[in-house]
Design a protein around this motif. Sequence first.
Motif, PDB file in Angstrom:
ATOM      1  N   TYR A   1      -3.396  -3.701   5.499  1.00 35.85           N
ATOM      2  CA  TYR A   1      -3.442  -4.589   4.633  1.00 35.85           C
ATOM      3  C   TYR A   1      -3.377  -3.616   3.347  1.00 35.85           C
ATOM      4  O   TYR A   1      -2.795  -3.319   2.254  1.00 35.85           O
ATOM      5  CB  TYR A   1      -3.550  -6.354   4.477  1.00 35.85           C
ATOM      6  CG  TYR A   1      -3.923  -6.658   2.442  1.00 35.85           C
ATOM      7  CD1 TYR A   1      -2.716  -7.373   2.674  1.00 35.85           C
ATOM      8  CD2 TYR A   1      -4.422  -6.307   2.323  1.00 35.85           C
ATOM      9  CE1 TYR A   1      -1.767  -8.590   1.533  1.00 35.85           C
ATOM     10  CE2 TYR A   1      -4.414  -7.373   0.662  1.00 35.85           C
ATOM     11  CZ  TYR A   1      -2.810  -7.854   0.305  1.00 35.85           C
ATOM     12  OH  TYR A   1      -2.695  -8.144  -0.883  1.00 35.85           O
TER      13      TYR A   1
ATOM     14  N   LYS B   1      -0.302  -2.190   1.285  1.00 31.58           N
ATOM     15  CA  LYS B   1      -0.266  -3.155  -0.672  1.00 31.58           C
ATOM     16  C   LYS B   1       0.352  -1.794  -0.999  1.00 31.58           C
ATOM     17  O   LYS B   1       0.870  -2.083  -2.093  1.00 31.58           O
ATOM     18  CB  LYS B   1      -0.765  -3.640  -0.964  1.00 31.58           C
ATOM     19  CG  LYS B   1      -3.166  -3.316  -1.228  1.00 31.58           C
ATOM     20  CD  LYS B   1      -3.693  -4.476  -1.522  1.00 31.58           C
ATOM     21  CE  LYS B   1      -4.805  -3.614  -1.794  1.00 31.58           C
ATOM     22  NZ  LYS B   1      -5.637  -4.452  -2.877  1.00 31.58           N
TER      23      LYS B   1
ATOM     24  N   THR C   1       6.891  -6.716  -3.610  1.00 35.69           N
ATOM     25  CA  THR C   1       6.711  -7.988  -2.210  1.00 35.69           C
ATOM     26  C   THR C   1       7.341  -8.603  -2.237  1.00 35.69           C
ATOM     27  O   THR C   1       7.944  -9.687  -2.976  1.00 35.69           O
ATOM     28  CB  THR C   1       5.081  -8.185  -2.197  1.00 35.69           C
ATOM     29  OG1 THR C   1       5.037  -8.333  -3.282  1.00 35.69           O
ATOM     30  CG2 THR C   1       4.021  -6.629  -2.684  1.00 35.69           C
TER      31      THR C   1
END
Length: 169
Positions: free
Chosen positions: A91, A95, A101
Amino acid sequence: MSYLPHPDSSLRVVNCAIITVSDTRTMETDKSGQLIRKLLENANHQVTAYTIIQDEPADITTALQKLKTCDNVEAIILNGGTGIAPRDTTYDAIKKLLEKTLPGFGEIFRFLSYQEIGSRAIASRAVAGVYQGKLIFSLPGSSNAVALAMEKLILPELVHLVGQITGIK
């Protein structure tokens, strides 16, 4: 009753890459990666790349950067490294790369997980989004979590989401 707001072509084949993030799995022991492959192929999608990498942020970033230039990859499905243990870095690595997203993916995934495993679902950092024109899904490494995400969320929306990104339906 299943509701589809926009009809999608069931004939559209999506070219997918699978990345298993694990310090211990091999091609022979990667049940989750093999399950992703099986489910994609059963849905008539193409697996054009499949690899296992260490749970290291630099390795994850490098793998995604290599795939961003591949014309035969439209979607990338990662599994593993989405928890909160010190070695869970998937993650954190992706990210930073996601340009857009899909918060609903993680939210609905955790809701569905909660229905199966209870409050432990809060530890999942499953995420989805877009990176360099590629659809990215990052799933936990558990085969049960992979099956849940693939069957309930990814496969029903894969053609539509890739079509939104590429303009090809």
